[in-house]
Write a protein that holds these residues in place. Structure first.
Motif, PDB file in Angstrom:
ATOM      1  N   LEU A   1     -15.203  25.377  65.521  1.00  0.00           N
ATOM      2  CA  LEU A   1     -14.228  24.392  65.482  1.00  0.00           C
ATOM      3  C   LEU A   1     -12.897  24.626  66.303  1.00  0.00           C
ATOM      4  O   LEU A   1     -12.322  24.114  67.127  1.00  0.00           O
ATOM      5  N   ALA A   2     -12.594  26.148  65.817  1.00  0.00           N
ATOM      6  CA  ALA A   2     -11.450  26.558  66.346  1.00  0.00           C
ATOM      7  C   ALA A   2     -11.572  26.573  67.879  1.00  0.00           C
ATOM      8  O   ALA A   2     -10.451  26.452  68.632  1.00  0.00           O
ATOM      9  N   LEU A   3     -12.650  27.096  68.379  1.00  0.00           N
ATOM     10  CA  LEU A   3     -12.897  27.412  69.861  1.00  0.00           C
ATOM     11  C   LEU A   3     -12.832  26.259  70.522  1.00  0.00           C
ATOM     12  O   LEU A   3     -12.132  25.994  71.687  1.00  0.00           O
ATOM     13  N   ALA A   4     -13.474  25.013  69.739  1.00  0.00           N
ATOM     14  CA  ALA A   4     -13.399  23.746  70.356  1.00  0.00           C
ATOM     15  C   ALA A   4     -12.205  23.047  70.661  1.00  0.00           C
ATOM     16  O   ALA A   4     -11.596  22.795  71.534  1.00  0.00           O
ATOM     17  N   ARG A   5     -11.207  23.525  69.603  1.00  0.00           N
ATOM     18  CA  ARG A   5      -9.618  23.044  69.632  1.00  0.00           C
ATOM     19  C   ARG A   5      -9.108  23.812  71.000  1.00  0.00           C
ATOM     20  O   ARG A   5      -8.216  23.154  71.482  1.00  0.00           O
ATOM     21  N   LEU A   6      -9.372  24.953  70.955  1.00  0.00           N
ATOM     22  CA  LEU A   6      -8.603  25.748  72.102  1.00  0.00           C
ATOM     23  C   LEU A   6      -9.160  25.190  73.506  1.00  0.00           C
ATOM     24  O   LEU A   6      -8.317  24.952  74.308  1.00  0.00           O
ATOM     25  N   GLU A   7     -10.279  24.919  73.544  1.00  0.00           N
ATOM     26  CA  GLU A   7     -10.819  24.202  74.956  1.00  0.00           C
ATOM     27  C   GLU A   7     -10.110  22.714  75.039  1.00  0.00           C
ATOM     28  O   GLU A   7      -9.795  22.377  76.171  1.00  0.00           O
ATOM     29  N   GLU A   8      -9.979  22.010  73.953  1.00  0.00           N
ATOM     30  CA  GLU A   8      -9.570  20.747  73.991  1.00  0.00           C
ATOM     31  C   GLU A   8      -7.892  21.002  74.322  1.00  0.00           C
ATOM     32  O   GLU A   8      -7.273  20.227  75.329  1.00  0.00           O
ATOM     33  N   ALA A   9      -7.188  21.824  73.878  1.00  0.00           N
ATOM     34  CA  ALA A   9      -5.730  22.317  74.395  1.00  0.00           C
ATOM     35  C   ALA A   9      -5.820  22.440  75.780  1.00  0.00           C
ATOM     36  O   ALA A   9      -4.747  22.049  76.412  1.00  0.00           O
ATOM     37  N   ALA A  10      -6.765  23.355  76.232  1.00  0.00           N
ATOM     38  CA  ALA A  10      -6.577  23.557  77.753  1.00  0.00           C
ATOM     39  C   ALA A  10      -7.028  22.143  78.469  1.00  0.00           C
ATOM     40  O   ALA A  10      -6.271  22.016  79.541  1.00  0.00           O
ATOM     41  N   ARG A  11      -7.800  21.682  77.882  1.00  0.00           N
ATOM     42  CA  ARG A  11      -8.336  20.135  78.677  1.00  0.00           C
ATOM     43  C   ARG A  11      -7.121  19.065  78.994  1.00  0.00           C
ATOM     44  O   ARG A  11      -6.691  18.374  79.892  1.00  0.00           O
ATOM     45  N   THR A  12      -6.269  19.194  77.823  1.00  0.00           N
ATOM     46  CA  THR A  12      -5.314  18.180  77.663  1.00  0.00           C
ATOM     47  C   THR A  12      -3.889  18.768  78.182  1.00  0.00           C
ATOM     48  O   THR A  12      -2.781  18.208  77.949  1.00  0.00           O
ATOM     49  N   GLY A  13      -3.898  20.056  78.521  1.00  0.00           N
ATOM     50  CA  GLY A  13      -2.573  20.541  79.167  1.00  0.00           C
ATOM     51  C   GLY A  13      -1.809  21.007  78.071  1.00  0.00           C
ATOM     52  O   GLY A  13      -0.747  21.715  78.393  1.00  0.00           O
ATOM     53  N   GLN A  14      -2.218  21.148  76.696  1.00  0.00           N
ATOM     54  CA  GLN A  14      -1.304  21.611  75.732  1.00  0.00           C
ATOM     55  C   GLN A  14      -1.215  23.166  75.798  1.00  0.00           C
ATOM     56  O   GLN A  14      -0.240  23.722  75.535  1.00  0.00           O
ATOM     57  N   TRP A  15      -2.190  23.655  76.377  1.00  0.00           N
ATOM     58  CA  TRP A  15      -2.394  25.206  76.401  1.00  0.00           C
ATOM     59  C   TRP A  15      -2.621  25.583  77.926  1.00  0.00           C
ATOM     60  O   TRP A  15      -3.708  25.219  78.412  1.00  0.00           O
ATOM     61  N   PRO A  16      -1.757  26.169  78.729  1.00  0.00           N
ATOM     62  CA  PRO A  16      -1.893  26.473  80.228  1.00  0.00           C
ATOM     63  C   PRO A  16      -3.360  27.504  80.506  1.00  0.00           C
ATOM     64  O   PRO A  16      -2.773  28.597  81.109  1.00  0.00           O
ATOM     65  N   GLY A  17      -4.247  27.453  80.004  1.00  0.00           N
ATOM     66  CA  GLY A  17      -5.204  28.359  80.055  1.00  0.00           C
ATOM     67  C   GLY A  17      -6.511  27.638  80.309  1.00  0.00           C
ATOM     68  O   GLY A  17      -6.757  26.570  80.477  1.00  0.00           O
ATOM     69  N   GLU A  18      -7.834  28.619  80.581  1.00  0.00           N
ATOM     70  CA  GLU A  18      -9.003  27.966  80.612  1.00  0.00           C
ATOM     71  C   GLU A  18      -9.854  28.890  79.813  1.00  0.00           C
ATOM     72  O   GLU A  18      -9.704  30.121  79.430  1.00  0.00           O
ATOM     73  N   LEU A  19     -10.833  28.280  79.102  1.00  0.00           N
ATOM     74  CA  LEU A  19     -11.741  28.841  78.132  1.00  0.00           C
ATOM     75  C   LEU A  19     -13.387  28.595  78.437  1.00  0.00           C
ATOM     76  O   LEU A  19     -13.671  27.463  78.703  1.00  0.00           O
ATOM     77  N   LEU A  20     -13.589  29.722  78.680  1.00  0.00           N
ATOM     78  CA  LEU A  20     -15.425  29.746  78.959  1.00  0.00           C
ATOM     79  C   LEU A  20     -16.053  30.083  77.651  1.00  0.00           C
ATOM     80  O   LEU A  20     -15.690  31.302  77.213  1.00  0.00           O
ATOM     81  N   ILE A  21     -16.996  29.668  77.173  1.00  0.00           N
ATOM     82  CA  ILE A  21     -17.791  30.432  75.984  1.00  0.00           C
ATOM     83  C   ILE A  21     -19.226  30.582  76.782  1.00  0.00           C
ATOM     84  O   ILE A  21     -20.046  29.717  77.107  1.00  0.00           O
TER      85      ILE A  21
END
Ligand code: BV8
Length: 229
Positions: free
Chosen positions: A70-90
């Motif tokens: 769930l934490a990894l999904a939250r991080l990806e969601e933050a990237a998708r919504t622009g809350q976090w300026p990064g990219e996450l690949l699992i």
């Protein structure tokens, strides 16, 4: 823009109730790899191999994603919504669907997926929830030539060219819950040496811990949220 590649192994799903492979109570303490996880094993005794994967598929229906997924999904969601300026690949070695059920969308299963089968006649890869047996007809071509859609030892892992490209381009590589004993996944930390930071999250050192700059020791459900949040 921070580009993060996360590699997960069986340890991230352990606290959801799925056994790992090489821990004391792991799957390889009950089965021999040569009997259930190679093409020869399937040629020799398809019913045994089908039973091995049918049992794990049934078990998957009884477990849920945990706080690490769930934490990894939250991080990806933050990237998708622009809350976090990064990219996450699992990139996962796991064949369970717990990352997807936790909400992750950018997930590449390099060892295949338990909830898919593959027809060796027509090449189709239908989704599959139930038992699959040697005589089960392929829903696409009707022939009894279905096998688990997973990568066995000696077979070529999936998505390797694009995984290698993502590793070349990443700024941070994080390995979570993997013993670092199965290649080519175990070699990913060496691939990013020199251009990316590295972090290993595990309950104990892996076979490739010396390749990592940082280590967070503890259960994934505690360590991954702490790293993400
Ligand atoms: C290939 C199928 C060529 C699906 C699996 C000699 C040297 C180097 C390589 C080889 C060699 N001899 C043979 C090889 C190649 C071989 C290999 O690596 N063998 C090893 C054993 C030496 N590899 C292959 O054959 C691969 N193919 O090499 O093709 C190629 C390569 C590249 C490009 C072109 C061609 C294919 C490998 C795939 C095999 N299939 N599974 C399934 O049934 O699931 S492997 C199997 O092991 C699973 O996929 C699993 O994911 C994977 C790795 O295991 P882990 O996920 O790490 O799990 P493990 O139990 O080992 O560890 C759990 C970890 O979690 C531990 O560290 C533990 O401490 C931690 N943990 C536990 N609880 C927690 C936790 N951490 C945090 N919190 C917790 N609560």
């Amino acid at each position: 823009m921070e580009r993060i590649v996360v590699l997960t192994g069986a340890g991230i799903s352990r606290e959801s109730g799925l056994d790992t492979f090489r821990d004391a109570d792991g799957i390889w303490s009950r089965y021999d790899i040569a009997d259930v996880c190679t093409p020869d094993a399937f040629r020799r005794d398809p019913a045994l191999v089908d039973r091995f994967y049918n049992d794990r598929r049934a078990e998957l229906g009884r477990v849920r994603p945990n706080a690490a997924h769930l934490a990894l999904a939250r991080l990806e969601e933050a990237a998708r919504t622009g809350q976090w300026p990064g990219e996450l690949l699992i990139v996962t070695q796991n064949i369970d669907d717990l990352h997807e059920r936790a909400g992750s969308r950018n997930v590449w299963h390099m060892h295949g997926e338990l909830l898919r089968v593959r027809c060796t006649s027509c090449g189709g890869t239908p989704e599959w929830q139930a038992d699959c047996l040697p005589h089960t007809p392929c829903p696409l071509c009707g022939r009894p030539t279905l096998r688990p859609d997973v990568v066995w030892f000696g077979e070529i892992p999936l998505h390797m060219p694009r995984i290698e490209a993502a590793l070349e381009a990443c700024d941070l590589f994080v390995a979570i819950g993997t013993s670092g004993t199965v290649y080519p996944a175990a070699g990913f930390a060496a691939l990013v040496e020199g251009h990316a930071d590295t972090l290993e999250i595990n309950q104990k050192p892996s076979a490739v811990s010396t390749r990592f700059d940082r280590f967070m020791t503890g259960p994934a459900t505690r360590m991954v949220p702490r790293w993400v949040d």
